[in-house]
Design an enzyme around this catalytic site. Structure first.
Site, PDB file in Angstrom:
ATOM      1  N   ARG A 237       0.855  -1.182   0.000  1.00  0.00           N
ATOM      2  CA  ARG A 237       0.000   0.000   0.000  1.00  0.00           C
ATOM      3  C   ARG A 237       0.891   1.231   0.000  1.00  0.00           C
ATOM      4  O   ARG A 237       1.931   1.268   0.668  1.00  0.00           O
ATOM      5  CB  ARG A 237      -0.917   0.009   1.232  1.00  0.00           C
ATOM      6  CG  ARG A 237      -2.076  -0.996   1.171  1.00  0.00           C
ATOM      7  CD  ARG A 237      -3.122  -0.584   0.155  1.00  0.00           C
ATOM      8  NE  ARG A 237      -4.305  -1.449   0.158  1.00  0.00           N
ATOM      9  CZ  ARG A 237      -4.428  -2.555  -0.569  1.00  0.00           C
ATOM     10  NH1 ARG A 237      -3.417  -2.945  -1.353  1.00  0.00           N
ATOM     11  NH2 ARG A 237      -5.536  -3.270  -0.539  1.00  0.00           N
ATOM     12  N   GLU A 266      -4.525   7.362  -4.971  1.00  0.00           N
ATOM     13  CA  GLU A 266      -4.716   6.660  -6.238  1.00  0.00           C
ATOM     14  C   GLU A 266      -6.054   7.075  -6.844  1.00  0.00           C
ATOM     15  O   GLU A 266      -7.012   7.269  -6.128  1.00  0.00           O
ATOM     16  CB  GLU A 266      -4.679   5.143  -6.025  1.00  0.00           C
ATOM     17  CG  GLU A 266      -3.343   4.654  -5.496  1.00  0.00           C
ATOM     18  CD  GLU A 266      -3.327   3.148  -5.258  1.00  0.00           C
ATOM     19  OE1 GLU A 266      -4.328   2.468  -5.545  1.00  0.00           O
ATOM     20  OE2 GLU A 266      -2.316   2.659  -4.767  1.00  0.00           O
ATOM     21  N   HIS A 285      -1.706   0.132  -9.791  1.00  0.00           N
ATOM     22  CA  HIS A 285      -2.265  -0.792  -8.802  1.00  0.00           C
ATOM     23  C   HIS A 285      -2.788  -2.033  -9.535  1.00  0.00           C
ATOM     24  O   HIS A 285      -3.957  -2.406  -9.432  1.00  0.00           O
ATOM     25  CB  HIS A 285      -3.362  -0.135  -7.978  1.00  0.00           C
ATOM     26  CG  HIS A 285      -3.628  -0.852  -6.687  1.00  0.00           C
ATOM     27  ND1 HIS A 285      -4.033  -0.214  -5.532  1.00  0.00           N
ATOM     28  CD2 HIS A 285      -3.569  -2.170  -6.368  1.00  0.00           C
ATOM     29  CE1 HIS A 285      -4.210  -1.103  -4.575  1.00  0.00           C
ATOM     30  NE2 HIS A 285      -3.935  -2.298  -5.058  1.00  0.00           N
TER      31      HIS A 285
HETATM   32  C1  8YV Z   1      -6.875  -4.572  -5.664  1.00  0.00           C
HETATM   33  C2  8YV Z   1      -5.426  -5.246  -3.830  1.00  0.00           C
HETATM   34  O1  8YV Z   1      -6.950  -3.468  -4.865  1.00  0.00           O
HETATM   35  O2  8YV Z   1      -6.364  -7.269  -3.135  1.00  0.00           O
HETATM   36  C3  8YV Z   1      -5.899  -6.174  -2.776  1.00  0.00           C
HETATM   37  O3  8YV Z   1      -5.773  -5.801  -1.589  1.00  0.00           O
HETATM   38  O4  8YV Z   1      -4.801  -4.273  -3.545  1.00  0.00           O
HETATM   39  C4  8YV Z   1      -5.722  -5.479  -5.272  1.00  0.00           C
HETATM   40  O5  8YV Z   1      -5.977  -6.789  -5.486  1.00  0.00           O
HETATM   41  C5  8YV Z   1      -8.184  -5.232  -5.485  1.00  0.00           C
HETATM   42  O6  8YV Z   1      -8.130  -6.449  -6.046  1.00  0.00           O
HETATM   43  C6  8YV Z   1      -9.281  -4.362  -6.152  1.00  0.00           C
HETATM   44  O7  8YV Z   1     -10.326  -5.150  -6.556  1.00  0.00           O
END
Ligand code: 8YV
Length: 324
Positions: A237, A266, A285
């Site tokens: 993150r 983001e 991301h």
């Molecule tokens: C995406 C993620 O944010 O799984 C998570 O925590 O950061 C990523 O896989 C998520 O999948 C959004 O759908």
């Protein structure tokens, strides 16, 4: 009587059909201002929520007095106030295992792309700038045999260690809450303090969750412990890192480069200083973003939600104290 489910993430036709069989479904098509207004209007009747990438705080969920379960299409749960949900006995679930390998692949894609300057050199070719054999000014750094540092040895950290050890012959040093003997045996990895890892690793990779404890973990002091040849990788993150300190460390060449899939805010603003730096590879991301994995995550979330609404314990319950 079918339960009322509000979706704020689009699902595949087959998963939508499955949900419609067992619930009354309201779909919020987007999370723009109009979509958020539609979501707020739907919350009073919602018994189940399914989606991702939206902070569901108390102010919003106080609008949902009938809410029984939230199924997050993510492994990270920093968008949720877990104490609030547990207090209200709202079951929160996530999708941990199905995205592990894909996200670790993304981590290695960033390691290779950043070390070998793939994006910069590919753009040079595309822009017609490849006019002679490349020389030292365009050389990158080796990955094989270098020391891989992993901060956060959970599922994704282990998958990254597997790739480094077996795929690239990399010695692995890791830091986590506590030593993990099984990981050390499988990948010939060694446990180090955070400072030791930052000083010794050629690649410093963040794979830990965002919590009150990890927010701002990597700041100016930590970057100063790294070496000028160190490459920093973040697939966890953005807020685990002091982004201003990262920009300074990169600008002043305290570290060689950074491969970043996550950011403090983001989407990353186009005018971010990070995008002005030639030693940054920035991706949107995309950690888990493959067709196969996102479908598997959505399927897992639907399973979790339908189980919870049927009075069964979801397979991936994040807040077990809510289950009583
Ligand atoms: C995406 C993620 O944010 O799984 C998570 O925590 O950061 C990523 O896989 C998520 O999948 C959004 O759908």
């Amino acid at each position: 009587m079918k339960k009322q489910v509000v979706l704020y993430k689009k699902l595949s036709p087959s998963l939508m059909a499955r949900l419609h069989e067992q619930a009354e479904v309201t779909l919020i098509e987007s999370l723009d201002a109009q979509g958020l207004a539609k979501l707020r209007d739907a919350l009073p009747r919602a018994q189940g929520l399914l989606g991702a990438s939206l902070k569901l705080d108390a102010e919003l969920l106080d609008l949902a007095p009938n809410l029984e379960a939230i199924a997050s299409v993510s492994v990270g749960v920093d968008n949720y106030d877990i104490d609030y949900l547990t207090e209200r006995r709202i079951l929160l679930s996530n999708t941990p295992d199905v995205l592990t390998e894909t996200t670790a692949d993304t981590g290695f894609a960033l390691i290779l792309a950043t070390a070998r300057r793939v994006v910069e050199l590919a753009n040079m070719v595309r822009d017609g700038q490849w006019t002679r054999n490349i020389g030292p000014a365009h050389f990158g750094s080796d990955v094989h045999g270098k020391t891989l540092g992993i901060i956060g040895m959970g599922r994704i950290g282990e998958a990254l260690a597997q790739r480094g050890h077996f795929g690239f012959g990399m010695p692995v040093i890791y830091h986590s809450h506590s030593p993990k003997p099984a990981v050390e045996q499988r990948f010939n990895a060694r446990y180090g303090s955070l400072d030791e890892l930052l000083q010794q690793a050629d690649f410093v990779c963040l794979t830990l969750p965002l919590t009150a404890e990890t927010e701002g973990l990597i700041g100016a002091r930590q970057f100063a412990l790294m070496r000028p040849e160190t490459i920093f990788i973040n697939i966890s993150r953005g807020k685990v890192v002091d982004e201003a300190a990262l920009i300074q460390a990169l600008s002043e060449r305290q570290i060689r480069a950074a491969g970043l899939d996550v950011f403090e805010r983001e989407p990353l603003n186009h005018d971010s200083p990070l995008l002005q730096l030639d030693n940054v590879v920035a991706t949107p991301h995309m950690g888990s973003a493959t067709h196969e994995t996102r479908e598997a995550m959505a399927r897992c979330a639907v399973d979790n939600l339908l189980a919870a609404l049927a009075g069964q314990r979801p397979a991936n319950l994040v807040n077990p104290l809510a289950w009583r």
